[in-house]
Enzyme design. Structure first.
Site, PDB file in Angstrom:
ATOM      1  N   ASP A  11       2.321   1.736  -3.472  1.00 25.80           N
ATOM      2  CA  ASP A  11       1.262   2.176  -4.372  1.00 25.80           C
ATOM      3  C   ASP A  11       0.927   3.646  -4.147  1.00 25.80           C
ATOM      4  OD1 ASP A  11      -0.901   1.746  -6.317  1.00 25.80           O
ATOM      5  OD2 ASP A  11      -2.223   1.950  -4.570  1.00 25.80           O
TER       6      ASP A  11
ATOM      7  N   HIS B 247       0.837  -1.202   0.000  1.00 27.00           N
ATOM      8  CA  HIS B 247       0.000   0.000   0.000  1.00 27.00           C
ATOM      9  C   HIS B 247       0.875   1.257   0.000  1.00 27.00           C
ATOM     10  CE1 HIS B 247      -3.277   2.716   0.753  1.00 27.00           C
ATOM     11  NE2 HIS B 247      -2.835   3.031   1.959  1.00 27.00           N
TER      12      HIS B 247
END
Length: 120
Positions: free
Chosen positions: A82, A79
Site C-alpha cells: 500500500d 502495508h
C-alpha cells in the site's frame, strides 16, 4: 516456502524505501515552490532510486511465488504494498506539480513578473 518472518521483513524494507521516497518527494515539491528546480529534480531522482529498491525487494518474493513457493500474506507486507503504490502515485503527482511550478516561473520571467516571496 518463504517464512512469515521473511515476508514481514520484506514488507518492512518496502515501507522503509517507500517512506524515504515519500520524504524526498515532499521536499522536492517544497524546493520547486521556492524556485530551486535543479534540487527538486535531484530529489525526485533520489525518490525514484528508493522506489526501485522497494521494487527489488518486492521482486525477490514475487520470483519465489512465481516459482511455486507458498506465501503467507502478512499485514506488514500489505502495508508495504500500500505504501509503495501510494508513493508511486504521489511521485507522478509531484512531477506534474514541479513541472507546473517550473512552467509558471518561466512565464513569470518572460513577463517580468516577480513572484511574491511570501507565497513561496
Amino acid at each position: 516456502m518463504a517464512t512469515k518472518e521473511e515476508i514481514s521483513m520484506t514488507g518492512f524494507a518496502i515501507v522503509a524505501y517507500a517512506g524515504d521516497a515519500r520524504t524526498d518527494l515532499i521536499e522536492a515539491l517544497n524546493e520547486a515552490k521556492k524556485g530551486n528546480f535543479d534540487h527538486a529534480h535531484a530529489l525526485v531522482k533520489e525518490a525514484n532510486d528508493s522506489i526501485v529498491e522497494a521494487h527489488n525487494e518486492q521482486t525477490k518474493l514475487l520470483s519465489k511465488e512465481a516459482g511455486g513457493e507458498d506465501m503467507d500474506v502478512t499485514f506488514i507486507m500489505v502495508h508495504g504494498q500500500d505504501t509503495l503504490m501510494t508513493t508511486m502515485l504521489m511521485m507522478d503527482q509531484m512531477k506534474f506539480f514541479i513541472d507546473e511550478y517550473e512552467r509558471i516561473a518561466k512565464i513569470e520571467d518572460q513577463l517580468g513578473i516577480k513572484a511574491n516571496a511570501e507565497s513561496k
